[in-house]
Design a protein around this motif. Sequence first.
Motif, PDB file in Angstrom:
ATOM      1  N   CYS A 162       0.853  -1.170   0.000  1.00 36.48           N
ATOM      2  CA  CYS A 162       0.000   0.000   0.000  1.00 36.48           C
ATOM      3  C   CYS A 162       0.902   1.237   0.000  1.00 36.48           C
ATOM      4  N   ALA A 163       0.460   2.299  -0.702  1.00 38.57           N
ATOM      5  CA  ALA A 163       1.254   3.515  -0.768  1.00 38.57           C
ATOM      6  C   ALA A 163       0.357   4.739  -0.667  1.00 38.57           C
ATOM      7  N   ALA A 164       0.919   5.829  -0.137  1.00 39.61           N
ATOM      8  CA  ALA A 164       0.204   7.100  -0.019  1.00 39.61           C
ATOM      9  C   ALA A 164       1.085   8.222  -0.541  1.00 39.61           C
ATOM     10  N   GLY A 165       0.474   9.134  -1.293  1.00 39.41           N
ATOM     11  CA  GLY A 165       1.211  10.260  -1.848  1.00 39.41           C
ATOM     12  C   GLY A 165       0.586  11.582  -1.437  1.00 39.41           C
ATOM     13  N   ARG A 166       1.413  12.533  -1.054  1.00 40.45           N
ATOM     14  CA  ARG A 166       0.921  13.822  -0.565  1.00 40.45           C
ATOM     15  C   ARG A 166       0.206  14.629  -1.642  1.00 40.45           C
ATOM     16  N   ARG A 167       0.569  14.413  -2.902  1.00 44.64           N
ATOM     17  CA  ARG A 167      -0.076  15.141  -3.992  1.00 44.64           C
ATOM     18  C   ARG A 167      -1.335  14.379  -4.388  1.00 44.64           C
ATOM     19  N   GLY A 168      -2.389  14.618  -3.629  1.00 42.22           N
ATOM     20  CA  GLY A 168      -3.569  13.772  -3.711  1.00 42.22           C
ATOM     21  C   GLY A 168      -4.501  14.024  -4.874  1.00 42.22           C
ATOM     22  N   GLU A 169      -4.351  15.141  -5.567  1.00 40.99           N
ATOM     23  CA  GLU A 169      -5.321  15.502  -6.605  1.00 40.99           C
ATOM     24  C   GLU A 169      -5.205  14.637  -7.846  1.00 40.99           C
ATOM     25  N   VAL A 170      -4.132  13.896  -7.963  1.00 34.05           N
ATOM     26  CA  VAL A 170      -3.971  12.987  -9.092  1.00 34.05           C
ATOM     27  C   VAL A 170      -3.172  11.784  -8.610  1.00 34.05           C
ATOM     28  N   ALA A 171      -3.440  10.640  -9.203  1.00 33.32           N
ATOM     29  CA  ALA A 171      -2.736   9.420  -8.825  1.00 33.32           C
ATOM     30  C   ALA A 171      -2.183   8.753 -10.076  1.00 33.32           C
ATOM     31  N   TYR A 172      -0.936   8.356  -9.988  1.00 32.50           N
ATOM     32  CA  TYR A 172      -0.279   7.670 -11.098  1.00 32.50           C
ATOM     33  C   TYR A 172       0.127   6.267 -10.668  1.00 32.50           C
ATOM     34  N   LEU A 173       0.381   5.412 -11.644  1.00 41.38           N
ATOM     35  CA  LEU A 173       0.816   4.051 -11.355  1.00 41.38           C
ATOM     36  C   LEU A 173       2.328   3.965 -11.121  1.00 41.38           C
ATOM     37  N   ALA A 174       3.000   5.103 -11.107  1.00 42.16           N
ATOM     38  CA  ALA A 174       4.442   5.138 -10.902  1.00 42.16           C
ATOM     39  C   ALA A 174       4.773   5.214  -9.416  1.00 42.16           C
ATOM     40  N   SER A 175       5.654   4.346  -8.954  1.00 45.62           N
ATOM     41  CA  SER A 175       5.955   4.281  -7.524  1.00 45.62           C
ATOM     42  C   SER A 175       6.588   5.569  -7.003  1.00 45.62           C
ATOM     43  N   GLY A 176       7.274   6.301  -7.864  1.00 46.62           N
ATOM     44  CA  GLY A 176       7.925   7.524  -7.431  1.00 46.62           C
ATOM     45  C   GLY A 176       6.977   8.634  -7.011  1.00 46.62           C
ATOM     46  N   TRP A 177       5.708   8.494  -7.351  1.00 40.91           N
ATOM     47  CA  TRP A 177       4.704   9.512  -6.990  1.00 40.91           C
ATOM     48  C   TRP A 177       4.354   9.450  -5.517  1.00 40.91           C
ATOM     49  N   TYR A 178       4.695   8.342  -4.848  1.00 45.00           N
ATOM     50  CA  TYR A 178       4.202   8.066  -3.499  1.00 45.00           C
ATOM     51  C   TYR A 178       5.293   8.268  -2.458  1.00 45.00           C
ATOM     52  N   ASP A 179       4.867   8.759  -1.290  1.00 44.95           N
ATOM     53  CA  ASP A 179       5.808   9.154  -0.251  1.00 44.95           C
ATOM     54  C   ASP A 179       5.888   8.167   0.901  1.00 44.95           C
ATOM     55  N   TYR A 180       4.846   7.402   1.108  1.00 42.63           N
ATOM     56  CA  TYR A 180       4.784   6.510   2.262  1.00 42.63           C
ATOM     57  C   TYR A 180       4.378   5.114   1.796  1.00 42.63           C
ATOM     58  N   TRP A 181       4.954   4.111   2.452  1.00 39.16           N
ATOM     59  CA  TRP A 181       4.739   2.722   2.058  1.00 39.16           C
ATOM     60  C   TRP A 181       4.495   1.846   3.270  1.00 39.16           C
ATOM     61  N   GLY A 182       3.648   0.843   3.086  1.00 38.55           N
ATOM     62  CA  GLY A 182       3.482  -0.171   4.106  1.00 38.55           C
ATOM     63  C   GLY A 182       4.534  -1.255   3.971  1.00 38.55           C
ATOM     64  N   GLN A 183       4.441  -2.256   4.858  1.00 34.83           N
ATOM     65  CA  GLN A 183       5.421  -3.338   4.873  1.00 34.83           C
ATOM     66  C   GLN A 183       5.092  -4.456   3.892  1.00 34.83           C
ATOM     67  N   GLY A 184       3.865  -4.485   3.431  1.00 37.09           N
ATOM     68  CA  GLY A 184       3.485  -5.476   2.431  1.00 37.09           C
ATOM     69  C   GLY A 184       2.734  -6.661   3.009  1.00 37.09           C
ATOM     70  N   THR A 185       1.941  -7.294   2.153  1.00 38.55           N
ATOM     71  CA  THR A 185       1.236  -8.519   2.499  1.00 38.55           C
ATOM     72  C   THR A 185       1.345  -9.472   1.309  1.00 38.55           C
ATOM     73  N   GLN A 186       1.638 -10.738   1.600  1.00 37.47           N
ATOM     74  CA  GLN A 186       1.908 -11.704   0.533  1.00 37.47           C
ATOM     75  C   GLN A 186       0.611 -12.296  -0.015  1.00 37.47           C
ATOM     76  N   VAL A 187       0.523 -12.350  -1.330  1.00 33.67           N
ATOM     77  CA  VAL A 187      -0.577 -13.017  -2.020  1.00 33.67           C
ATOM     78  C   VAL A 187       0.017 -14.137  -2.867  1.00 33.67           C
ATOM     79  N   THR A 188      -0.480 -15.355  -2.664  1.00 31.15           N
ATOM     80  CA  THR A 188      -0.002 -16.512  -3.421  1.00 31.15           C
ATOM     81  C   THR A 188      -1.197 -17.197  -4.070  1.00 31.15           C
ATOM     82  N   VAL A 189      -1.133 -17.338  -5.389  1.00 27.56           N
ATOM     83  CA  VAL A 189      -2.211 -17.974  -6.143  1.00 27.56           C
ATOM     84  C   VAL A 189      -1.665 -19.242  -6.779  1.00 27.56           C
ATOM     85  N   SER A 190      -2.271 -20.354  -6.453  1.00 28.04           N
ATOM     86  CA  SER A 190      -1.812 -21.638  -6.985  1.00 28.04           C
ATOM     87  C   SER A 190      -2.716 -22.104  -8.121  1.00 28.04           C
ATOM     88  N   SER A 191      -2.119 -22.817  -9.055  1.00 27.68           N
ATOM     89  CA  SER A 191      -2.895 -23.275 -10.219  1.00 27.68           C
ATOM     90  C   SER A 191      -3.564 -24.603  -9.956  1.00 27.68           C
TER      91      SER A 191
END
Length: 124
Positions: free
Chosen positions: A95-124
């Motif tokens: 999860c990520a949060a960016g201070r420039r809230g009026e627009v959101a991009y898919l680029a990670s550099g736009w965001y200032d804060y990050w969580g630690q992550g949660t693992q998702v595993t999909v098996s076939s």
Amino acid sequence: QVQLVESGGGSVQSGGSLRLSCAASGATSSTYAMGWFRQVPGKGREGVAVIDTNERTLYAYSVKGRFTISRDNAKNTLYLDMDSLKPEDTAMYFCAAGRRGEVAYLASGWYDYWGQGTQVTVSS
């Protein structure tokens, strides 16, 4: 300063569903652009879905029509509903949060804060 904590990851079979949550604290997340990113070992962080303060959304082509991003500003929480999961969706999701809230991009550099992550595993 915003602290982000993800939850809801796990292991599912192909075609299954999961809902990820991201709880924000330390600031009112309603003024931030928010997003979900994912990463597999050896690769860069990929933008999955993002949402701005006007609730406009962007999705990666690979998840469009299967994933839905939403935010509940009253609860300071971001969600990612993932349906029709595929093995290639297996990754650590951040999860990520960016201070420039009026627009959101898919680029990670736009965001200032990050969580630690949660693992998702999909098996076939």
